[in-house]
Design a protein around this motif. Structure first.
Motif, PDB file in Angstrom:
ATOM      1  N   PRO A 100     -46.944  -5.031 -36.635  1.00 21.35           N
ATOM      2  CA  PRO A 100     -47.413  -5.275 -35.271  1.00 21.35           C
ATOM      3  C   PRO A 100     -46.342  -6.030 -34.487  1.00 21.35           C
ATOM      4  O   PRO A 100     -45.641  -6.897 -35.033  1.00 21.35           O
ATOM      5  N   ILE A 101     -46.188  -5.716 -33.219  1.00 30.76           N
ATOM      6  CA  ILE A 101     -45.139  -6.321 -32.405  1.00 30.76           C
ATOM      7  C   ILE A 101     -45.288  -7.843 -32.349  1.00 30.76           C
ATOM      8  O   ILE A 101     -44.289  -8.566 -32.288  1.00 30.76           O
ATOM      9  N   GLU A 102     -46.509  -8.320 -32.412  1.00 31.20           N
ATOM     10  CA  GLU A 102     -46.725  -9.772 -32.395  1.00 31.20           C
ATOM     11  C   GLU A 102     -46.077 -10.430 -33.606  1.00 31.20           C
ATOM     12  O   GLU A 102     -45.489 -11.503 -33.507  1.00 31.20           O
ATOM     13  N   GLU A 103     -46.197  -9.787 -34.781  1.00 33.61           N
ATOM     14  CA  GLU A 103     -45.582 -10.326 -35.993  1.00 33.61           C
ATOM     15  C   GLU A 103     -44.059 -10.273 -35.891  1.00 33.61           C
ATOM     16  O   GLU A 103     -43.366 -11.208 -36.300  1.00 33.61           O
ATOM     17  N   TYR A 104     -43.539  -9.186 -35.357  1.00 34.41           N
ATOM     18  CA  TYR A 104     -42.092  -9.064 -35.177  1.00 34.41           C
ATOM     19  C   TYR A 104     -41.575 -10.157 -34.237  1.00 34.41           C
ATOM     20  O   TYR A 104     -40.585 -10.822 -34.523  1.00 34.41           O
ATOM     21  N   ASN A 105     -42.273 -10.346 -33.115  1.00 39.10           N
ATOM     22  CA  ASN A 105     -41.862 -11.374 -32.157  1.00 39.10           C
ATOM     23  C   ASN A 105     -41.923 -12.763 -32.774  1.00 39.10           C
ATOM     24  O   ASN A 105     -41.038 -13.592 -32.536  1.00 39.10           O
ATOM     25  N   ALA A 106     -42.952 -13.029 -33.567  1.00 41.05           N
ATOM     26  CA  ALA A 106     -43.065 -14.327 -34.231  1.00 41.05           C
ATOM     27  C   ALA A 106     -41.912 -14.535 -35.206  1.00 41.05           C
ATOM     28  O   ALA A 106     -41.349 -15.631 -35.291  1.00 41.05           O
ATOM     29  N   LEU A 107     -41.531 -13.492 -35.911  1.00 40.44           N
ATOM     30  CA  LEU A 107     -40.401 -13.576 -36.840  1.00 40.44           C
ATOM     31  C   LEU A 107     -39.100 -13.840 -36.087  1.00 40.44           C
ATOM     32  O   LEU A 107     -38.292 -14.682 -36.493  1.00 40.44           O
ATOM     33  N   GLU A 108     -38.893 -13.146 -34.984  1.00 44.43           N
ATOM     34  CA  GLU A 108     -37.701 -13.370 -34.158  1.00 44.43           C
ATOM     35  C   GLU A 108     -37.669 -14.804 -33.620  1.00 44.43           C
ATOM     36  O   GLU A 108     -36.616 -15.451 -33.636  1.00 44.43           O
ATOM     37  N   ASP A 109     -38.813 -15.292 -33.142  1.00 41.65           N
ATOM     38  CA  ASP A 109     -38.886 -16.666 -32.628  1.00 41.65           C
ATOM     39  C   ASP A 109     -38.569 -17.672 -33.731  1.00 41.65           C
ATOM     40  O   ASP A 109     -37.855 -18.655 -33.501  1.00 41.65           O
ATOM     41  N   ALA A 110     -39.092 -17.435 -34.925  1.00 42.73           N
ATOM     42  CA  ALA A 110     -38.833 -18.338 -36.050  1.00 42.73           C
ATOM     43  C   ALA A 110     -37.349 -18.339 -36.421  1.00 42.73           C
ATOM     44  O   ALA A 110     -36.758 -19.399 -36.669  1.00 42.73           O
ATOM     45  N   ALA A 111     -36.739 -17.161 -36.437  1.00 41.36           N
ATOM     46  CA  ALA A 111     -35.310 -17.072 -36.749  1.00 41.36           C
ATOM     47  C   ALA A 111     -34.487 -17.801 -35.689  1.00 41.36           C
ATOM     48  O   ALA A 111     -33.534 -18.520 -36.024  1.00 41.36           O
ATOM     49  N   LEU A 167     -32.001 -21.078 -36.334  1.00 32.09           N
ATOM     50  CA  LEU A 167     -30.605 -21.127 -35.897  1.00 32.09           C
ATOM     51  C   LEU A 167     -30.359 -22.292 -34.940  1.00 32.09           C
ATOM     52  O   LEU A 167     -29.322 -22.955 -35.021  1.00 32.09           O
ATOM     53  N   ALA A 168     -31.305 -22.559 -34.041  1.00 33.51           N
ATOM     54  CA  ALA A 168     -31.162 -23.666 -33.097  1.00 33.51           C
ATOM     55  C   ALA A 168     -31.160 -25.002 -33.844  1.00 33.51           C
ATOM     56  O   ALA A 168     -30.358 -25.889 -33.534  1.00 33.51           O
ATOM     57  N   ARG A 169     -32.029 -25.146 -34.824  1.00 32.30           N
ATOM     58  CA  ARG A 169     -32.046 -26.398 -35.615  1.00 32.30           C
ATOM     59  C   ARG A 169     -30.727 -26.593 -36.347  1.00 32.30           C
ATOM     60  O   ARG A 169     -30.186 -27.691 -36.386  1.00 32.30           O
ATOM     61  N   ARG A 170     -30.228 -25.506 -36.932  1.00 29.72           N
ATOM     62  CA  ARG A 170     -28.954 -25.590 -37.657  1.00 29.72           C
ATOM     63  C   ARG A 170     -27.829 -25.978 -36.701  1.00 29.72           C
ATOM     64  O   ARG A 170     -26.988 -26.819 -37.016  1.00 29.72           O
ATOM     65  N   ALA A 171     -27.822 -25.401 -35.507  1.00 32.44           N
ATOM     66  CA  ALA A 171     -26.788 -25.721 -34.515  1.00 32.44           C
ATOM     67  C   ALA A 171     -26.889 -27.186 -34.100  1.00 32.44           C
ATOM     68  O   ALA A 171     -25.866 -27.870 -33.976  1.00 32.44           O
ATOM     69  N   ARG A 172     -28.120 -27.679 -33.888  1.00 30.86           N
ATOM     70  CA  ARG A 172     -28.283 -29.094 -33.513  1.00 30.86           C
ATOM     71  C   ARG A 172     -27.796 -30.011 -34.618  1.00 30.86           C
ATOM     72  O   ARG A 172     -27.160 -31.035 -34.355  1.00 30.86           O
ATOM     73  N   GLN A 173     -28.044 -29.647 -35.877  1.00 32.11           N
ATOM     74  CA  GLN A 173     -27.569 -30.461 -36.996  1.00 32.11           C
ATOM     75  C   GLN A 173     -26.047 -30.489 -37.037  1.00 32.11           C
ATOM     76  O   GLN A 173     -25.442 -31.533 -37.250  1.00 32.11           O
TER      77      GLN A 173
END
Length: 91
Positions: free
Chosen positions: A41-52, A56-62
């Protein structure tokens, strides 16, 4: 339909698999019995993209937190580097 199908079955039943995904039911597509893709379902795909993106943003901030003394480039400098122009020539 089972929760996994061969590529041949997926081709033959794509519309049905898309309907199932729209109803919230994912399907794994296999090649030679091994999973290779999924229709979700597109909702699951979007949630996966948001999580990824968040990971990446957390890693960049670290990384940035550990490199406070490293000089940073301005957006104009980055564009100039990408397009091979002087900072004033970047559009």
């Amino acid at each position: 339909m089972d929760d996994s199908v061969s590529i041949r079955e997926a081709r033959a039943n794509l519309a049905k698999l898309l309907d199932q995904a729209q109803e919230g039911e994912p399907t794994v597509i296999t090649r030679g019995g091994a999973p290779v893709a999924a229709i979700v379902p597109i909702e699951e795909y979007n949630a996966l993209e948001d999580a990824a993106d968040e990971i990446l943003a957390r890693r960049a901030r670290q990384i940035l937190a550990g490199e406070a003394d490293v000089p940073r480039a301005s957006p104009a400098e980055v564009l100039a580097d990408i397009f091979g122009t002087g900072a004033s020539g970047a559009a």
